[in-house]
Structure formats: structure tokens, C-alpha cells
Enzyme design. Structure first.
Site, PDB file in Angstrom:
ATOM      1  N   THR A  16      62.548  -3.640   3.860  1.00 13.60           N
ATOM      2  CA  THR A  16      61.494  -3.167   4.763  1.00 13.60           C
ATOM      3  C   THR A  16      60.405  -2.446   3.987  1.00 13.60           C
ATOM      4  O   THR A  16      60.661  -1.839   2.947  1.00 13.60           O
ATOM      5  CB  THR A  16      62.013  -2.132   5.785  1.00 13.60           C
ATOM      6  OG1 THR A  16      62.601  -1.038   5.088  1.00 13.60           O
ATOM      7  CG2 THR A  16      62.970  -2.729   6.748  1.00 13.60           C
ATOM      8  N   ASP A  17      59.194  -2.478   4.545  1.00 17.18           N
ATOM      9  CA  ASP A  17      58.250  -1.439   4.169  1.00 17.18           C
ATOM     10  C   ASP A  17      58.834  -0.139   4.714  1.00 17.18           C
ATOM     11  O   ASP A  17      59.666  -0.137   5.621  1.00 17.18           O
ATOM     12  CB  ASP A  17      56.862  -1.721   4.735  1.00 17.18           C
ATOM     13  CG  ASP A  17      55.760  -1.047   3.928  1.00 17.18           C
ATOM     14  OD1 ASP A  17      56.060  -0.062   3.219  1.00 17.18           O
ATOM     15  OD2 ASP A  17      54.607  -1.484   4.003  1.00 17.18           O
ATOM     16  N   TRP A  18      58.383   0.988   4.155  1.00 15.92           N
ATOM     17  CA  TRP A  18      59.044   2.261   4.430  1.00 15.92           C
ATOM     18  C   TRP A  18      58.802   2.699   5.879  1.00 15.92           C
ATOM     19  O   TRP A  18      57.685   2.960   6.286  1.00 15.92           O
ATOM     20  CB  TRP A  18      58.547   3.302   3.441  1.00 15.92           C
ATOM     21  CG  TRP A  18      59.370   3.380   2.179  1.00 15.92           C
ATOM     22  CD1 TRP A  18      59.884   4.512   1.619  1.00 15.92           C
ATOM     23  CD2 TRP A  18      59.791   2.309   1.317  1.00 15.92           C
ATOM     24  NE1 TRP A  18      60.605   4.204   0.480  1.00 15.92           N
ATOM     25  CE2 TRP A  18      60.567   2.865   0.271  1.00 15.92           C
ATOM     26  CE3 TRP A  18      59.613   0.919   1.338  1.00 15.92           C
ATOM     27  CZ2 TRP A  18      61.138   2.097  -0.736  1.00 15.92           C
ATOM     28  CZ3 TRP A  18      60.192   0.152   0.328  1.00 15.92           C
ATOM     29  CH2 TRP A  18      60.937   0.749  -0.686  1.00 15.92           C
ATOM     30  N   GLY A  19      59.901   2.724   6.648  1.00 13.44           N
ATOM     31  CA  GLY A  19      59.806   3.132   8.047  1.00 13.44           C
ATOM     32  C   GLY A  19      59.452   1.995   8.984  1.00 13.44           C
ATOM     33  O   GLY A  19      58.994   2.243  10.098  1.00 13.44           O
TER      34      GLY A  19
END
Length: 724
Positions: free
Chosen positions: A255-258
Site C-alpha cells: 500500500t501507499d502509506w495509510g
């Protein structure tokens, strides 16, 4: 078959056999590891344990995975649990040029060099995954993150990203191509739902990702924040099918962060490693905070209850172990290098090849180093550090040579005088800090300096602050900020011998375009920025960069902006890409809207003649090679490089088409007075369109037109062919 061909065939067969045996051994080894893991250990591998790492299995000697931003250099060390810098003293690196600059080189060989060298720095810093490169398509000049990407054309991005990936991964470091997919703006990126036709998705927004997977053999991908068809890209059923079933991607989706939002979707639709989710672990150190990620305890509970079959977990763990064997468990990888002269030289080479000369009235450039000349260097961007700011691409560069310092180092005889001209305030993420100096005083000082000079070099453009070229927000206007347009006009009034050197990762409006003598687009050039700019201005290096995206005259001339707010930026919930496949030059060409500067455009200090343009035959079948040949002659007085560009169009198509699309290019260096023969090969299958009626590619029979030139708006020859 000749003896040489027979030997080559045997060698290739042996290599394939060795590779297959190696792959079989790896998969068996992974099988044996999975059998030894507990359910809890397998789940733990699927989510972060810190800001930039995910756990291994200590009892079995399986190491952690360590990741780092970003595509232009390895980011400074970040704290375990928050976004603060750890304060290390040994994490300074070489800053390489931003990827817009790399794309502007139109040089895949240089992209391979870039990847090798930045990968060596990542390896030295003991990183297993380098979070980049980015290949999101340049759709609007307001996107704050365009500077991290490779332009508006999917073919160019595809050809440039593959060697970058291969270069990085030769170091046993995984490239992580981002952001999959349709993350083409920063405003509302965390939730905006993008609606786009299947045809535009496959023809414009997916090709560079597909090339990264199938040709680059990339080991990891990063998902986008946004939604597509009502489902987040991190766990999107349709996008997962394309990636892992259609393209046979065997790596890990991170994932991208969050960017994770749902445990069941993440479990079922292809997410492998979850990073940065907003639990207490995002902002403070709390015991077991990371165990509350979507793919942590909630995932474990669903598995134990039987709501999700363990085979989904095993597939994730298999991909993670495969990534580990290629990186953190790879005993054969080297130790890397950092901040050595070779890396600086490569950074400088990329920078000089990517700089684009847009206007050069009466050969304003190059400027000779004469004792009787006074050069005024005006503008904040002549001295402002550009490795700081920008969001996750921010770098802690060991050295960054400013344009002013680079010019002073090169010009030993000329007199260089300087004025700041304007001030923009410091670069801080997610907020704008005001300028502190007196704007009127700065302007008056600049005008006084300009009046004393023979030549004015104005260094303006954007910087890497919030609402400019920066992650987390889009630009709010197309014009230059901080009253630069007014300042340029006033400078020209006191000194008509003025040029503008733009530092930016985006196109900008240029109301002063006709008044300036020359314009150079320089990008964010990294550690060697000032030296590279001085190389071009002095003529030590002949400019050869070509624009990787169009510069519209006004914002409304851009396709995304021509359809109103629902097309960009959307209504805050939904967004419709109403322009479809007509992105960038495709829009300008097809709608006959003349840009200020066109895709593929870029001048040289010498002149080239492209002649004897031919195609190998007139009628082709499916899966045949179209070979375009030509002669390129350097007819000027400088050695230099030219980029021959081949576009192809389909008149009278049964579907809506762009007038022409880039299908081939080649960059060639030619000494003055010499000529070289070129051949550019294009497979007829690459002329297919994505047919929504069959959900597959369809190659139309009939007439096609080949356009050969050195820019999308400078076509030298048109050739006709047929596909039957």
C-alpha cells in the site's frame, strides 16, 4: 541454421533451463518455509512493524524488509513510529534529478544508469525496497506530484521505466513502481473516486505499469490512494485481476502509506503488505499498535473464524517470501556505494541531457565567458535548495550545488552579479509559510542589478513547497507564484537582453513568452544542479532534452480542464475523466489547439536534417515489424544529440482516435558535419486499440499514417502503410 545461430540457440535454451530450475527451487523452498510458519507469523508478515519496515520471522532466521522513499534518492532516516527524522549523521546521499528530467532525456540507456546508481545508494543504506519510480500519467499541470513522474505519454513512460527497474534490481533492491493506478492529482487523493473508460484505462493509464511488470519484471508495486469504480485501489477487485491474473505479476503489492480501508477486501483483492495505516502507530509509540492494522489482528480473526480461506494468506506470504529471497534473503547481492564520484557524474549527465531549450532568439545561448561581459543572475531559484520539500521525495543531499554557484564556478572571466528578486518562504509539508522579506525592496534591488548587466538570467518557476510541486496538494493556479510574471516584465523594461530559466516539474503559463530572448526548462536536478545548468548555458554541453509533456497556452487548453470541475478536480467525491484517451498532445493535435510548447519539443545549439525517411514496405500483417529508416545529419557547428520521433495515426478508424500517437523514438549523438543512419522498429500489434466491446485489444485493418519528426509539432515526413 548457421553454427553461430545454433550456438546462440543452445545458450538461450540453457539459460532458460537454468532459470526454470532456479525458479522451481525457489518455489519449493518457499513451500517448505510456509509449512513451518504459524498462522500468527504469516499474518504478521503482511503488515508494518514500523514506519518503513515489515517484520520477518526471527525464530526461522527470516529477516525484516526495510523500505525507503524515493525515486530520486534514498530519503533520510525516519523515526520508528513517526514522520520525524531520526537525526542520523550518516544518511546523506546523492540527489539524482527528478523523473520528469529523466523522461526529458528520451534516453533509455541513461535510465538504466540512473537505476543502477540510485539502487547502489539504496543498497548501501541497507534498504530492500526503493519506493519508486512513479509512472502516473501527467494529466493536468496542477498536479503537485507531476515532478515525480515520467510525463504524459504512456509509450515514453513505458520505455523509460523498464531500464530504471532493471538497473535498481541488479543491486538486490526491489523497485516499487507507483501509484497503481489513476493517482493523477493530489487534491482529495485519499478518497476521490475516479471514473474512466476501460479504453482510456488500458491505453493511457496502465501501459507503463504493464511494461514494468512484464518487461521490467518489477518485484513490487505500490497501490494508489484513490478509488476506482467505487473501490479503493489498494484492494480493488478489477485492478487485482489485471495485475495478478492478466499480467501474471509475481511480486508483492504494497500500500501507499495509510491507503488501506477494509480488511476483507484487502484479504481477497490482492494487497500483500499494508503500510502506514492510521492507528496510534502513526503518531506515537504504543505497544502493539501495528497489530491493529487491517491485515493484522482483524485479518487473523477472520482467518480463525473461517470467513477467509487460508489460501489467500498463503498467497500473500508466498509473494512476500519471494520478495525477501530477491532482496533481504539474497546472499549474492553486493554492498552498494554512496556519494561517490561516479554517482555525481551520472546525476550530472542525466541533468544535462534532460534540460530543455525552449526558445533561443538570435542564439542568445550559449553565453561565452568574456571579461567584458556582466551577467545578472536574478531570482530566488538561483540559490534555493530544491532537494528539500516536496513530500516523500524530500532528500538529505550531501551536496547540492545551486545555479548561482554553478555559474560562478564556470564563469571565471565574466562578472556575475546577483539579486534575489522575490521570496517564497520555507518549504514545509501540508502548509504554506509566508515570506518574511520586503517584496518591494527585493524587486527594486533586482531591477537595479538588471539595469547594470549586459545579460539577465532570471531563475524562476516553482519550488517544492505546499501547493506547488509537492505531495499532498495541487497547484491553485497555472501562473507563476510570488508575482514573478510582473517581475519578469519589469526586468525586461530595464534590460531587453533577458532570458528565463525555469525550475519546475510542471508546465507554467508564460505571458512574457514573446518578450524574452530565451527560455530554458531545467526541472529539479539534484546534487549537481548548478553544474549541469552551467554546462548548458556555457555550451560545454549541447542541450538535447525534449519535453515529456505539453505546455498549454492557458489552463483551459488542457484536456482535463476543458470539461469543467467534474473532470478536474471532481466534486470532492467523484471525478470523471471526460477526455478519455485524448491526454496531452493527443488532445492538442486532435482538437487543433496549438500548445505554447509541444510534447517532444526541444532545441539545440546545432541544426539537424532528417532525410531519406523510408518504411520497409507498404503492406503489413498482424505481428509484423514495421521498420522506419532515416538519415540524420548534423548540419550545424556543434556536436550534439537529436531525438527522432515516430508517431502513427489511423485515419477513418471505426473508433475515436487521436490524430497520432508516439510509437517509437531514438536518440543519437552526431558530431558536427557528420551523419548517421537510424532504424526504428514498431510491431504492428502495438497499433491496436483497446476494444471495449470484446474487453481486449483489436488491431484494425486498413490504412495508417506514419509521422516522422523531432517533436510532436514538427513532423518532417508522412508515410502511408496498410495492415491487412
Amino acid at each position: 541454421m548457421s553454427s553461430l545461430l545454433l550456438i546462440n540457440a543452445k545458450v538461450n535454451a540453457q539459460q532458460i533451463t537454468v532459470q526454470n530450475n532456479s525458479n522451481q527451487y525457489l518455489e519449493k523452498r518457499i513451500d517448505s518455509i510456509i509449512q513451518q510458519l504459524t498462522l500468527e507469523e504469516k499474518v504478521a508478515m503482511c503488515h508494518a512493524q514500523s514506519k518503513f519496515s515489515s517484520p520477518g520471522v526471527p525464530r526461522l532466521g527470516i529477516p525484516e524488509i526495510w523500505m525507503s522513499d524515493g525515486p530520486h534518492g534514498v530519503r533520510g532516516e525516519i523515526n520508528w513510529d513517526d514522520w520525524g527524522y531520526a537525526g542520523w549523521t550518516n544518511d546523506s546521499i546523492t540527489a539524482f534529478p527528478a523523473l520528469t528530467c529523466l523522461a526529458a532525456t528520451f534516453n533509455p540507456k541513461l535510465s538504466k544508469k540512473y537505476g543502477i546508481n540510485v539502487g547502489e545508494e539504496a543498497r548501501y543504506r541497507k534498504k530492500d525496497v526503493l519506493l519508486g519510480p512513479g509512472v502516473n500519467i501527467y494529466r493536468t499541470p496542477l498536479n503537485g506530484r507531476n515532478f515525480e513522474y515520467m510525463g504524459e505519454d504512456p509509450y515514453l513512460a513505458s520505455k523509460m521505466v523498464v531500464p530504471y527497474i532493471k538497473g535498481v534490481q541488479t543491486n538486490g533492491v526491489a523497485a516499487c513502481v507507483k501509484h497503481y493506478v489513476l493517482n493523477n492529482q493530489e487534491l482529495w487523493r485519499d478518497h476521490i473516486n475516479v471514473e474512466v473508460s476501460d479504453r482510456a484505462l488500458h491505453e493511457i493509464y496502465l501501459p507503463a505499469f504493464k511494461a514494468a511488470v512484464q518487461e521490467g519484471k518489477v518485484w513490487s508495486l505500490m497501490s494508489a490512494y484513490n478509488q476506482y469504480q467505487g473501490q479503493y485501489c489498494s484492494h480493488n477487485e478489477k485492478l487485482n485481476k489485471i495485475l495478478k491474473e492478466d499480467w501474471k505479476f509475481d511480486g508483492a503489492l504494497i500500500t501507499d502509506w495509510g491507503a488501506t480501508h477494509n480488511t476483507k477486501e484487502a484479504a481477497l483483492y490482492g494487497l500483500d503488505i499494508e503500510m502506514g495505516t492510521g492507528t496510534d502507530g502513526l503518531t506515537m509509540s504504543t505497544k502493539n499498535a501495528y497489530d491493529y492494522y487491517y491485515l493484522a489482528n482483524p485479518f487473523l480473526e477472520l482467518l480463525k473464524k473461517g470467513d477467509i480461506d487460508e489460501s489467500f494468506l498463503n498467497d500473500k506470504v508466498r509473494r512476500i517470501l519471494r520478495l525477501m529471497h530477491r532482496t533481504s534473503m539474497n546472499k549474492n547481492r553486493g554492498f552498494g556505494k554512496i556519494n561517490n564520484q561516479e554517482h555525481l557524474d551520472v546525476a550530472r549527465e542525466i541533468a544535462t541531457e534532460g534540460i530543455v531549450l525552449l526558445k533561443n532568439e538570435n542564439s542568445f545561448f550559449p553565453i561565452k565567458d568574456n571579461k567584458n561581459i556582466t551577467i545578472a543572475v536574478i531570482g530566488e531559484n538561483a540559490t534555493r535548495p530544491m532537494t528539500i520539500g516536496g513530500g516523500s521525495s524530500e532528500l538529505k543531499a550531501k551536496h547540492e550545488i545551486s545555479p548561482l554557484d554553478g555559474l560562478k564556478a564556470r564563469y571565471k572571466n565574466a562578472t556575475i552579479i546577483h539579486a534575489m528578486g522575490y521570496e517564497s518562504g520555507p518549504s514545509v509539508y501540508a502548509k504554506v509559510l509566508p515570506a518574511k522579506l520586503d517584496a518591494e525592496k527585493l524587486k527594486n534591488e533586482a531591477l537595479e542589478v538588471a539595469s547594470k548587466a549586459d545579460i539577465v538570467l532570471f531563475f524562476g518557476g516553482l519550488n517544492k513547497s505546499h501547493l506547488q510541486d509537492c505531495e499532498g496538494g495541487d497547484r491553485q493556479s497555472y501562473g507563476l507564484p510570488f508575482a514573478q510574471d510582473d517581475l519578469i516584465n519589469d526586468i525586461i523594461k530595464v534590460n531587453t537582453n533577458t532570458s528565463v530559466i525555469l525550475v519546475s516539474g510542471n508546465a507554467v503559463e508564460m505571458p512574457w513568452h514573446n518578450k524574452t530572448k530565451a527560455i530554458i526548462q531545467t526541472w529539479y536536478l539534484g546534487s549537481q544542479a548548478g553544474l549541469a545548468i552551467a554546462d548548458i548555458i556555457s555550451g560545454d554541453v549541447n542541450p538535447s532534452g525534449k519535453l515529456p509533456f505539453s505546455f498549454p497556452k492557458k489552463l483551459q487548453d488542457n484536456a482535463a480542464h476543458s470539461f469543467g470541475k467534474i473532470s478536474y478536480p471532481g466534486d470532492s467525491i467523484n471525478q470523471i475523466y471526460k477526455e478519455g484517451i485524448l491526454v496531452g498532445y493527443r488532445w492538442h493535435d486532435t482538437k487543433k489547439i496549438k500548445p505554447l510548447f509541444a510534447f517532444g519539443e526541444g532545441l539545440s545549439y546545432t541544426t539537424f536534417n532528417i532525410s531519406e525517411i523510408k518504411v520497409n514496405k507498404k503492406i503489413f500483417s498482424k505481428n509484423e515489424e514495421i521498420k522506419i529508416t532515416c538519415k540524420v545529419t548534423n548540419t550545424g557547428t556543434y556536436d550534439g544529440s537529436e531525438v527522432v520521433q515516430v508517431y502513427i495515426g489511423k485515419p477513418k478508424s471505426k473508433v475515436k482516435r487521436a490524430l497520432k500517437e508516439l510509437k517509437g523514438f531514438q536518440k543519437v549523438f552526431i558530431n558536427k558535419g557528420e551523419a548517421k543512419d537510424l532504424e526504428i522498429t514498431i510491431n504492428t500489434n502495438d497499433l491496436a486499440f483497446y476494444d471495449e466491446s470484446i474487453s481486449n485489444w483489436n488491431l484494425e485493418n486498413g490504412s495508417y499514417e506514419i509521422f516522422v519528426g523531432n517533436a510532436s509539432n514538427n513532423i518532417i515526413s508522412n508515410l502511408k502503410i496498410k495492415i491487412l
